[in-house]
Each structure stands twice: as C-alpha cells, then as structure tokens.
Design a protein around this motif. Structure first.
Motif, PDB file in Angstrom:
ATOM      1  N   SER A 177       0.733  -1.282  -0.054  1.00  0.00           N
ATOM      2  CA  SER A 177       0.053   0.037   0.266  1.00  0.00           C
ATOM      3  C   SER A 177       1.222   1.418  -0.074  1.00  0.00           C
ATOM      4  N   VAL A 178       0.126   2.625  -0.556  1.00  0.00           N
ATOM      5  CA  VAL A 178       0.608   3.539  -0.527  1.00  0.00           C
ATOM      6  C   VAL A 178       0.551   4.409   0.426  1.00  0.00           C
ATOM      7  N   ILE A 179       0.879   5.829   1.377  1.00  0.00           N
ATOM      8  CA  ILE A 179       0.130   6.423   2.129  1.00  0.00           C
ATOM      9  C   ILE A 179       0.261   7.328   1.465  1.00  0.00           C
ATOM     10  N   ALA A 180      -0.255   8.918   1.547  1.00  0.00           N
ATOM     11  CA  ALA A 180       0.382   9.899   1.161  1.00  0.00           C
ATOM     12  C   ALA A 180       0.108  10.672   2.421  1.00  0.00           C
ATOM     13  N   ILE A 181       1.407  11.537   2.361  1.00  0.00           N
ATOM     14  CA  ILE A 181       2.091  12.645   3.577  1.00  0.00           C
ATOM     15  C   ILE A 181       1.971  14.123   2.498  1.00  0.00           C
ATOM     16  N   GLU A 182       1.242  14.943   3.525  1.00  0.00           N
ATOM     17  CA  GLU A 182       1.897  16.331   3.049  1.00  0.00           C
ATOM     18  C   GLU A 182       2.341  17.240   3.551  1.00  0.00           C
ATOM     19  N   THR A 183       3.089  17.415   2.584  1.00  0.00           N
ATOM     20  CA  THR A 183       4.674  17.808   3.506  1.00  0.00           C
ATOM     21  C   THR A 183       5.163  19.186   2.349  1.00  0.00           C
ATOM     22  N   PRO A 184       3.889  19.958   3.112  1.00  0.00           N
ATOM     23  CA  PRO A 184       4.202  21.885   1.753  1.00  0.00           C
ATOM     24  C   PRO A 184       5.688  22.026   3.117  1.00  0.00           C
ATOM     25  N   GLY A 185       5.743  23.478   1.368  1.00  0.00           N
ATOM     26  CA  GLY A 185       7.226  23.942   2.170  1.00  0.00           C
ATOM     27  C   GLY A 185       8.086  24.157   1.058  1.00  0.00           C
ATOM     28  N   HIS A 186       8.258  22.840  -0.052  1.00  0.00           N
ATOM     29  CA  HIS A 186       9.193  23.231  -0.707  1.00  0.00           C
ATOM     30  C   HIS A 186       8.640  23.706  -1.988  1.00  0.00           C
ATOM     31  N   THR A 187       7.288  23.514  -2.423  1.00  0.00           N
ATOM     32  CA  THR A 187       5.839  23.577  -3.092  1.00  0.00           C
ATOM     33  C   THR A 187       4.864  23.548  -1.982  1.00  0.00           C
ATOM     34  N   ARG A 188       3.625  24.176  -2.241  1.00  0.00           N
ATOM     35  CA  ARG A 188       2.095  24.023  -1.265  1.00  0.00           C
ATOM     36  C   ARG A 188       1.734  22.816  -2.100  1.00  0.00           C
ATOM     37  N   CYS A 199       2.988  19.828  -2.309  1.00  0.00           N
ATOM     38  CA  CYS A 199       3.844  18.642  -1.846  1.00  0.00           C
ATOM     39  C   CYS A 199       3.278  17.379  -1.189  1.00  0.00           C
ATOM     40  N   ILE A 200       3.423  16.267  -2.149  1.00  0.00           N
ATOM     41  CA  ILE A 200       2.961  15.231  -1.356  1.00  0.00           C
ATOM     42  C   ILE A 200       4.086  14.336  -1.580  1.00  0.00           C
ATOM     43  N   SER A 201       4.277  13.666  -0.379  1.00  0.00           N
ATOM     44  CA  SER A 201       5.626  12.222  -0.242  1.00  0.00           C
ATOM     45  C   SER A 201       4.719  11.762   0.391  1.00  0.00           C
ATOM     46  N   TYR A 202       5.637   9.501  -0.205  1.00  0.00           N
ATOM     47  CA  TYR A 202       4.366   8.997  -0.162  1.00  0.00           C
ATOM     48  C   TYR A 202       5.377   7.351   0.559  1.00  0.00           C
ATOM     49  N   TYR A 203       4.513   7.168   1.732  1.00  0.00           N
ATOM     50  CA  TYR A 203       5.436   5.985   2.012  1.00  0.00           C
ATOM     51  C   TYR A 203       4.934   4.800   2.288  1.00  0.00           C
ATOM     52  N   ILE A 204       5.821   3.589   1.659  1.00  0.00           N
ATOM     53  CA  ILE A 204       5.013   2.532   1.807  1.00  0.00           C
ATOM     54  C   ILE A 204       5.856   1.039   2.836  1.00  0.00           C
ATOM     55  N   PRO A 205       4.966   1.146   3.612  1.00  0.00           N
ATOM     56  CA  PRO A 205       5.031   1.486   5.151  1.00  0.00           C
ATOM     57  C   PRO A 205       5.492  -1.217   4.701  1.00  0.00           C
ATOM     58  N   GLU A 206       5.129  -0.740   4.113  1.00  0.00           N
ATOM     59  CA  GLU A 206       5.577  -2.838   4.131  1.00  0.00           C
ATOM     60  C   GLU A 206       6.958  -2.689   3.340  1.00  0.00           C
ATOM     61  N   LYS A 207       7.060  -2.173   2.851  1.00  0.00           N
ATOM     62  CA  LYS A 207       8.584  -2.104   2.340  1.00  0.00           C
ATOM     63  C   LYS A 207       9.278  -0.537   2.900  1.00  0.00           C
ATOM     64  N   LYS A 208       9.001  -0.339   4.654  1.00  0.00           N
ATOM     65  CA  LYS A 208       9.523   1.439   5.039  1.00  0.00           C
ATOM     66  C   LYS A 208      10.011   2.192   3.940  1.00  0.00           C
ATOM     67  N   MET A 209      10.091   1.881   3.066  1.00  0.00           N
ATOM     68  CA  MET A 209      10.267   2.846   1.718  1.00  0.00           C
ATOM     69  C   MET A 209       9.400   4.411   1.815  1.00  0.00           C
ATOM     70  N   ALA A 222      11.185  17.307  -0.539  1.00  0.00           N
ATOM     71  CA  ALA A 222      11.019  18.269   0.677  1.00  0.00           C
ATOM     72  C   ALA A 222      11.919  17.517   1.757  1.00  0.00           C
ATOM     73  N   PHE A 223      13.202  16.999   1.271  1.00  0.00           N
ATOM     74  CA  PHE A 223      14.133  16.657   2.367  1.00  0.00           C
ATOM     75  C   PHE A 223      15.188  17.082   1.541  1.00  0.00           C
ATOM     76  N   GLY A 224      14.967  18.204   0.828  1.00  0.00           N
ATOM     77  CA  GLY A 224      16.419  18.773   0.173  1.00  0.00           C
ATOM     78  C   GLY A 224      16.934  17.875  -1.370  1.00  0.00           C
ATOM     79  N   ILE A 225      17.837  18.258  -2.008  1.00  0.00           N
ATOM     80  CA  ILE A 225      18.779  17.768  -2.196  1.00  0.00           C
ATOM     81  C   ILE A 225      20.462  18.102  -1.979  1.00  0.00           C
ATOM     82  N   GLY A 226      21.115  16.474  -2.389  1.00  0.00           N
ATOM     83  CA  GLY A 226      21.680  16.484  -2.116  1.00  0.00           C
ATOM     84  C   GLY A 226      23.223  15.513  -1.522  1.00  0.00           C
ATOM     85  N   GLU A 227      24.837  15.740  -0.809  1.00  0.00           N
ATOM     86  CA  GLU A 227      24.955  14.383   0.306  1.00  0.00           C
ATOM     87  C   GLU A 227      26.055  14.397   1.050  1.00  0.00           C
TER      88      GLU A 227
END
Ligand SMILES: [Zn+2]
Length: 311
Positions: free
Chosen positions: A150-161, A163-173, A179-184
């Motif tokens: 399954s996929v759970i939608a998480i509203e994560t505004p701030g980067h844009t209004r 922004c939705i992030s997606y979480y797959i609980p069965e894979k902890k993904m 929404a978490f920045g870009i880098g190394e």
C-alpha cells in the motif's frame, strides 16, 4: 548504503531514466511509478518501464509536486499508458490551470534539451502538456496496491504548497522528492523551502516519524538503512544552517535580496561540480528561499514585539 546508479535497488523497485532526473518504479500486482521527470527523457522512461513490465502498464503515476522536473513527462506517459491514473494533490490541478505556470514548466523543460544526448537512440518524445489529476490525495489517504502493498500519502508542503510524499509501510520506503532537500551525505544538502521555512521544517520532522529503511529523494541518490536516517537528520541540520547563513547575509547586506543571492549562489551553486538544476530554475528558487528567510525573521521580530507590548 547510497545508491548512485539506475536499476533495481530493492526487490521489485527500480530507479529508471537518469540518475539526475529519475523516476521510480515499484512493480507488483498494480505497478506504480513515482514522479515523471522531464519531458525530453519521456521516451527513455517509457522504454525502460516497458522493459520491466512487458505488456503490463503502470496502474498509477504518483506525483510529488508540480515542478517541471517532476511532472515533465506525464502527458507523454499517459499517451503510452492510457489506463494509468495520475495521483497527487488536487492543488497541482489548480497550478496547471494557470497559463503562466504552464509556460514556466514548458520553458524550464526546454532548458534541459541538452539531455537529449542521453536519448539520441530513442524516439523524440512529445513536449510537456498540462494534464488532469485522476485521483487527488490528501494527508493519510491510503492506496492499496495489493493485499500486501500500500501507499500512504503524506502532505509535506514547504518546498511547494502541493508537495506530497509517499510512504510504503510494507517496504518502509519513503519517496520524499525535494521535501528533504537535495544533496550528499557528509557534504551538503540544499534546503528547498521555496514557500515557507516553518512549513518545510515541520514537513521534514513529520516524515522523520515514519520508520524509513529506503529513502528515495528527487535527484541523484537513494539512501538505504542507516544512511536513510542519517540523510533525514542531516537535511534538518543543513536546513537550519542555511537559514542562519541567509539571515546573517541579510543582516550584513541590510536586507538587500540581490546582494544576498550573489553571495549564496557563489557558495552553493557556482562551486557545485555535479549535474545541477538549470541556472534559471536555481535563481528563481534561490530568490524564493531568501525571501522566505527574510519573511520568517521579520515575523519572529514582529511576534516578539507583539508579545513584549502586552507585558
Ligand atoms: Zn521541486
């Protein structure tokens, strides 16, 4: 572990296209793709999806936000996979009704045309066109892909209004995109609060509460195991540091946004050797971030003044 190449990085989960402008495929009873990259890579994405799925089509394309490099190929993918449902915040639909926003998405996609070299052996894809959201999602909505996925939608505004992030609980993904920045890790993570600092910061804190084994960000890398957790923590740290840096520059430049932009660009963009976002996109985003800090500092000062005047 840090994944720095396209292909399968977890069971039935793939990074496709290019490391710089990836899309993600989670295969299963109802395959899903996350994001839709840039338009010029459209035929590469289609070809790689077909290689993995054969005659099957993705059931869903879940979009994280309305930026040009995350929804560039939606209309082209939909042409090839007409039954695929586009999932996202309904706010994206409203953005795509604004001609100026659509023009900017088209313009920024055209800046990426040199990446055509990557796809010289593929048919030339169609350019970006606005599209409809088939299945709008909001905080906590769950889409069941099968009895055990399954996929759970998480509203994560701030980067844009939108922004939705997606979480797959069965894979902890977690698919966090920007929404978490870009880098190394151990280097630099670019904070991406284009809309609002507090919103962005709180979105990162909210995502950190999900147990994450695999973190899929918007560009360049996937982080697995301890590195996923470390990346989330470092993102928060770099975001705080960036805020302080911009605040200090604003003080030293008497609030002059143009001067602050020049100073920050020299540190953050000019020295970056990796493939990076087009300068036009970077400068638009930088201005938004500097203004967000300026607004936040002012609101805090005003808030303090209001409190002290009550005493
Ligand atoms: Zn973005």
């Amino acid at each position: 572990m840090v994944v720095r190449e396209t292909g399968e990085f977890a069971e039935d989960v793939y990074m496709l296209g290019s490391l710089f402008m990836p899309i993600y495929l989670v295969d299963g009873e109802n395959p899903v793709i996350f994001d839709a990259g840039i338009d010029i890579l459209g035929s590469l994405y289609v070809s790689e999806i077909k290689k993995k799925l054969g005659n099957r089509h993705p059931a869903y394309c879940m979009l994280t936000h309305s930026h040009f490099d995350h929804c560039g190929s939606v209309s082209y993918l939909k042409k090839h996979f007409p039954s695929m449902k586009i999932v996202s915040s309904d706010k994206i639909g409203r953005v795509l009704q604004q001609p100026r926003a659509v023009d900017l998405i088209k313009q920024l996609n055209r800046v990426m045309d040199p990446m055509m070299l990557v796809t010289k052996d593929y048919p030339v894809p169609d350019r970006f066109e606005p599209f409809e959201i088939d299945l709008p999602v909001k905080e906590g909505d769950t889409i069941n892909l099968s009895s055990d996925l399954s996929v759970i939608a998480i509203e994560t505004p701030g980067h844009t209004r939108d922004c939705i992030s997606y979480y797959i609980p069965e894979k902890k993904m977690l698919f966090s995109s920007e929404a978490f920045g870009i880098g190394e890790l151990d280097f630099y993570i670019q904070a991406e609060f284009l809309v609002d600092y507090d919103m962005y910061y709180n979105s990162m804190k909210k995502m950190s509460r999900f147990e994450t084994e695999v973190l899929c960000i918007g560009h360049h890398n996937v982080f697995i195991g301890d590195d996923a957790v470390r990346y989330m923590n470092e993102s928060i740290y770099h975001c705080e540091k960036f805020y302080e840096l911009v605040k200090k520059c604003l003080e030293e430049e008497n609030g002059d946004i143009e001067e602050v932009k020049i100073r920050i660009k020299a540190i953050e963009y000019d020295n970056n050797e990796k493939p990076k976002q087009p300068e036009l996109a970077y400068m638009l985003n930088l201005e938004a971030r500097v203004k967000a800090v300026k607004r936040h500092v002012k609101e805090n000062i005003d808030g303090r003044d209001r409190c002290s005047s009550k005493i």
